[in-house]
Design a protein around this motif. Structure first.
Motif, PDB file in Angstrom:
ATOM      1  N   LEU A 121      -5.092  30.886  40.608  1.00 19.00           N
ATOM      2  CA  LEU A 121      -3.748  30.625  40.109  1.00 19.00           C
ATOM      3  C   LEU A 121      -3.302  29.209  40.470  1.00 19.00           C
ATOM      4  O   LEU A 121      -3.550  28.733  41.580  1.00 19.00           O
ATOM      5  CB  LEU A 121      -2.757  31.623  40.706  1.00 19.00           C
ATOM      6  N   THR A 122      -2.635  28.565  39.531  1.00 18.27           N
ATOM      7  CA  THR A 122      -2.157  27.204  39.776  1.00 18.27           C
ATOM      8  C   THR A 122      -1.210  27.159  40.964  1.00 18.27           C
ATOM      9  O   THR A 122      -1.253  26.226  41.777  1.00 18.27           O
ATOM     10  CB  THR A 122      -1.447  26.666  38.517  1.00 18.27           C
ATOM     11  N   SER A 123      -0.354  28.178  41.097  1.00 13.99           N
ATOM     12  CA  SER A 123       0.588  28.197  42.219  1.00 13.99           C
ATOM     13  C   SER A 123      -0.150  28.257  43.554  1.00 13.99           C
ATOM     14  O   SER A 123       0.234  27.597  44.526  1.00 13.99           O
ATOM     15  CB  SER A 123       1.546  29.384  42.092  1.00 13.99           C
ATOM     16  N   SER A 124      -1.229  29.028  43.615  1.00 12.57           N
ATOM     17  CA  SER A 124      -2.014  29.116  44.850  1.00 12.57           C
ATOM     18  C   SER A 124      -2.709  27.794  45.153  1.00 12.57           C
ATOM     19  O   SER A 124      -2.815  27.388  46.313  1.00 12.57           O
ATOM     20  CB  SER A 124      -3.066  30.230  44.731  1.00 12.57           C
ATOM     21  N   ILE A 125      -3.162  27.134  44.103  1.00 13.85           N
ATOM     22  CA  ILE A 125      -3.839  25.848  44.290  1.00 13.85           C
ATOM     23  C   ILE A 125      -2.872  24.828  44.876  1.00 13.85           C
ATOM     24  O   ILE A 125      -3.188  24.133  45.852  1.00 13.85           O
ATOM     25  CB  ILE A 125      -4.415  25.343  42.950  1.00 13.85           C
ATOM     26  N   ILE A 126      -1.683  24.719  44.279  1.00 13.02           N
ATOM     27  CA  ILE A 126      -0.703  23.741  44.769  1.00 13.02           C
ATOM     28  C   ILE A 126      -0.278  24.087  46.184  1.00 13.02           C
ATOM     29  O   ILE A 126      -0.191  23.208  47.061  1.00 13.02           O
ATOM     30  CB  ILE A 126       0.516  23.674  43.833  1.00 13.02           C
TER      31      ILE A 126
END
Length: 357
Positions: A121-126
């Motif tokens: 997930l993009t949120s987890s990456i950021i």
């Protein structure tokens, strides 16, 4: 930070990577030619020719230690990624940071793009990437404060040294205060529609701060990542026969590296100028500083770059043959940003499959 969130974009081919390496090679040759051709710089070439080989080998060993330190701290924040894939991602990020303009920010973008291709997930990456970035930056700030304090203690008399120490200390404290204020500002306005990337960034700052409150042996990786790199620069100075005291070495390194923000591939030319100029301002002899910095940068560029190429080759093979899944976007509120949720191993389906194959 801006991340590429298109998981279907094809990875760079070997030909593209080779083309990106051409610019640093040309810049390296240009710097070498300049040192040999310009009469005032011939003393630098003579210094390089007479470097003590044992200290140069020590600098190479220290740089390898720095790379391994980053792998260790990377695993602290990406603990759900299988160990092999995490090591390859960490090496790839380091190679990207050495090669791409912008240094660490460019490296984070490459790592985020690869993780997105794997299905995270993009949120987890950021969240996790920003936590890694802010923790390693916190180590930099701590070293800056320590170097400034040590400089004052070493030479307590004289306004010039007080100024050279005071400015870095003030800058480090101001930067730390600004970063730590971000989660507080967002938490005090929970009903305001903040950009999702800023919410994830704040969550990363919280994660980095909590990692310091729950110590893990992997935190030593952050200290090693910075400390061994500074030691590599110190070893190249020792190779010239003019070792630097610790405080000027640390301050010159940290302040000089700000030149790497100028977008030049590999930082060639600008990093040498920034480091040498700052180190000379902190008392290093000019000719020896130029020689030491040129050799240090060659080591600090090629060791991570070669490791990054190897890591990327292994990671590309690991990711090959599996179609990335598109997870549903997650909705987060600022009010619930106390403890960032861990993503399950299934959020990286592609890496998980490849690890078990």
């Amino acid at each position: 930070m801006t991340f590429d969130t298109n998981p279907d974009r094809s990875p760079p081919t070997s030909a593209r990577i080779a083309r990106r390496l051409v610019a640093p090679v040309i810049l390296s040759a240009a710097i070498g030619s300049l040192v040999l051709a310009v009469p005032p710089l011939r003393g630098v070439a003579s210094e390089i020719a007479h470097l003590h080989p044992v200290w140069v080998l020590a600098a190479i060993a220290f740089e390898i230690g720095s790379c391994l330190g980053f792998v260790v701290i990377f695993r602290l924040f990406f603990d759900e990624v299988p160990a092999g894939a995490a090591r390859e991602l960490a090496l790839t990020e380091q190679g990207s940071g050495a090669l791409l303009p912008g240094g660490g920010v460019g490296a984070l973008a490459i790592g985020a793009w690869l993780l997105r291709r794997a299905g995270m997930l993009t949120s987890s990456i950021i969240d996790r990437s920003s936590a890694l970035f802010f923790l390693t930056s916190a180590v930099n700030v701590a070293a800056l404060l320590g170097g400034g304090a040590l400089l004052i203690v070493r030479e307590p008399v004289g306004g010039y040294d007080l100024l050279r120490a005071g400015i870095p200390i003030f800058g480090g404290l101001a930067a730390a205060a600004a970063v730590l204020a971000i989660p507080t500002v967002l938490r005090r306005s929970p009903h305001r529609r903040w950009p999702s990337w800023l919410v994830d960034l704040a969550s990363g700052i919280v994660r980095a701060r909590r990692s310091l409150l729950a110590p893990s042996w992997r935190l030593l990786g952050a200290a090693g990542y910075l400390g061994f790199d500074i030691a590599a620069l110190g070893a190249t100075f020792a190779a010239t026969g003019h070792p630097l005291p610790l405080a000027p070495l640390v301050l010159g390194y940290l302040i000089g590296y700000l030149a790497n923000l100028i977008p030049v591939p590999g930082g060639f030319g600008v990093l040498e100028g920034g480091l040498a100029g700052t180190l000379i301002a902190y008392g290093a002899p000019g000719t020896q500083a130029a020689a030491a910095v040129i050799v240090y940068h060659a080591i600090a560029f090629w060791i991570p770059s070669l490791g990054g190429l190897a890591g990327y080759a292994l990671l590309r093979r690991r990711l090959g043959g599996y179609a990335p899944q598109r997870p549903a976007p997650s909705k987060r509120s600022v009010a619930s940003s106390g403890t960032p949720p861990k993503y399950a191993s299934s959020t990286c389906p592609k890496i998980g499959l490849a690890e078990s194959a």
